[in-house]
Design a protein around this motif. Sequence first.
Motif, PDB file in Angstrom:
ATOM      1  N   GLN A 230      67.541 -48.043  70.323  1.00 56.84           N
ATOM      2  CA  GLN A 230      67.088 -49.322  69.744  1.00 56.84           C
ATOM      3  C   GLN A 230      65.587 -49.497  69.950  1.00 56.84           C
ATOM      4  OE1 GLN A 230      69.645 -52.023  71.803  1.00 56.84           O
ATOM      5  NE2 GLN A 230      71.178 -52.068  70.166  1.00 56.84           N
ATOM      6  N   LYS A 231      65.134 -49.171  71.150  1.00 54.00           N
ATOM      7  CA  LYS A 231      63.709 -49.345  71.445  1.00 54.00           C
ATOM      8  C   LYS A 231      62.869 -48.381  70.603  1.00 54.00           C
ATOM      9  CE  LYS A 231      63.589 -52.644  74.317  1.00 54.00           C
ATOM     10  NZ  LYS A 231      62.898 -53.875  73.945  1.00 54.00           N
ATOM     11  N   THR A 234      62.003 -49.327  67.100  1.00 55.60           N
ATOM     12  CA  THR A 234      61.024 -50.384  66.819  1.00 55.60           C
ATOM     13  C   THR A 234      59.648 -49.798  66.491  1.00 55.60           C
ATOM     14  OG1 THR A 234      60.371 -50.597  69.133  1.00 55.60           O
ATOM     15  CG2 THR A 234      62.177 -52.009  68.410  1.00 55.60           C
ATOM     16  N   GLY A 249      61.461 -44.324  73.728  1.00 55.33           N
ATOM     17  CA  GLY A 249      62.474 -45.383  73.895  1.00 55.33           C
ATOM     18  C   GLY A 249      62.550 -45.824  75.348  1.00 55.33           C
ATOM     19  N   LEU A 252      59.362 -47.894  76.309  1.00 59.88           N
ATOM     20  CA  LEU A 252      59.370 -49.262  75.773  1.00 59.88           C
ATOM     21  C   LEU A 252      60.371 -50.133  76.528  1.00 59.88           C
ATOM     22  CD1 LEU A 252      59.132 -48.581  71.918  1.00 59.88           C
ATOM     23  CD2 LEU A 252      57.298 -49.123  73.519  1.00 59.88           C
ATOM     24  N   HIS A 253      61.442 -49.526  76.974  1.00 60.23           N
ATOM     25  CA  HIS A 253      62.447 -50.295  77.720  1.00 60.23           C
ATOM     26  C   HIS A 253      61.948 -50.622  79.138  1.00 60.23           C
ATOM     27  CE1 HIS A 253      66.200 -51.682  79.311  1.00 60.23           C
ATOM     28  NE2 HIS A 253      66.299 -50.669  80.145  1.00 60.23           N
ATOM     29  N   GLU A 256      59.451 -53.380  80.128  1.00 61.64           N
ATOM     30  CA  GLU A 256      59.884 -54.791  80.121  1.00 61.64           C
ATOM     31  C   GLU A 256      60.763 -55.120  81.326  1.00 61.64           C
ATOM     32  OE1 GLU A 256      61.967 -54.920  76.431  1.00 61.64           O
ATOM     33  OE2 GLU A 256      60.141 -55.188  75.251  1.00 61.64           O
TER      34      GLU A 256
END
Length: 338
Positions: A230-231, A234, A249, A252-253, A256
């Motif tokens: 999912q990441k 984007t 991915g 980006l995860h 956060e």
Amino acid sequence: MTARVGIPRGLLYYYYGPLWTKFFKCLDAEVIISAPTNKKIVEMGVKNTVDEACLPVKVYHGHVMDLVDRKVDYIFLPRLMSVYRNEYICPKFCGLPEMVNHSIKKLPIMIQPTIDFRKSKKDLSKIVWEVGSYFTKDIRKIEGAFQEALKNYYRYKEALGKGWLPIDMLKGDRDQSMHQNICHRDKVALLGHPYNLYDAYISMNIIEKLRSHQLDVLTPECMDKIVINQKAATMDKKMFWSFGRKIIGTALHVMEQEEVRGIIYLSSFGCGLDSVIADIVERRIRRHSNKPFALLTLDEHTGEAGMDTRIEAFVDMIKWRRNHENYFSTHGQYIHTH
Ligand code: SF4
């Protein structure tokens, strides 16, 4: 006489080792994994590979030579083109059988099936039969061996999903990793290719070094696959390199995640893919998060002392941030309080 099959402990051994090993064992072969990377293996690899090759490919050649010295009957060296639909593996993997066949003398019988699942996996049974038929012509035995191998592989992946790392699983040392999950310590994300991260010699034991500073280590292999995808989705453009998708991915995860205190990217000198991915990752992290980030580049000349200094500086930064983060002003400046 029992056939002896050698598997080089390099490149995608860290993903598929449990699958390949179990398959050959179920076909009654003796499986010999090359020795853990050491100075001799690196030197042999460097000497017998073209200069332009990246460090992991050079090291892989050293592992093949280690198996040649052990006089195995076969070496398993698949040509990996693609393992996921519409994605590619780095081109160096595609040409690896030729590189090895031309660079290393006195090779035993080489088992070199082509694995290309870019369009579909419809050829999987053919590949399984092709490899299995080196050991038996009994198709049911080959199919049974593959089913057992798959079960072993899924168990391995499931364990990785629970936070165990390949470095622990492949040496059978699960306790330490379990301990790691239970402790709820600060976490550091370690990004890069599995053959760099989990090869203790190449990585200069970075995972254990971080753990020795009471830090848990997260890597792309222990992340939730769905979250990673999912990441990665984007991004403006689809990442068609499987490794790149996983690394981006994950980056980006983790950027956060509050409990992730810092991010390290371990890259190999001479890796075209890393030069692109590491740059994207670094820009994103610097732009969208304030987590400490370090890019560590490895080659055959990298000295351990220099690496230790950088790791220690990184750990100090994490500790300093943890102890002082409540004192950051909204302008990002540290305010002294007495
Ligand atoms: S992805 Fe990079 S490190 Fe891996 S084989 Fe390709 S060039 Fe080498």
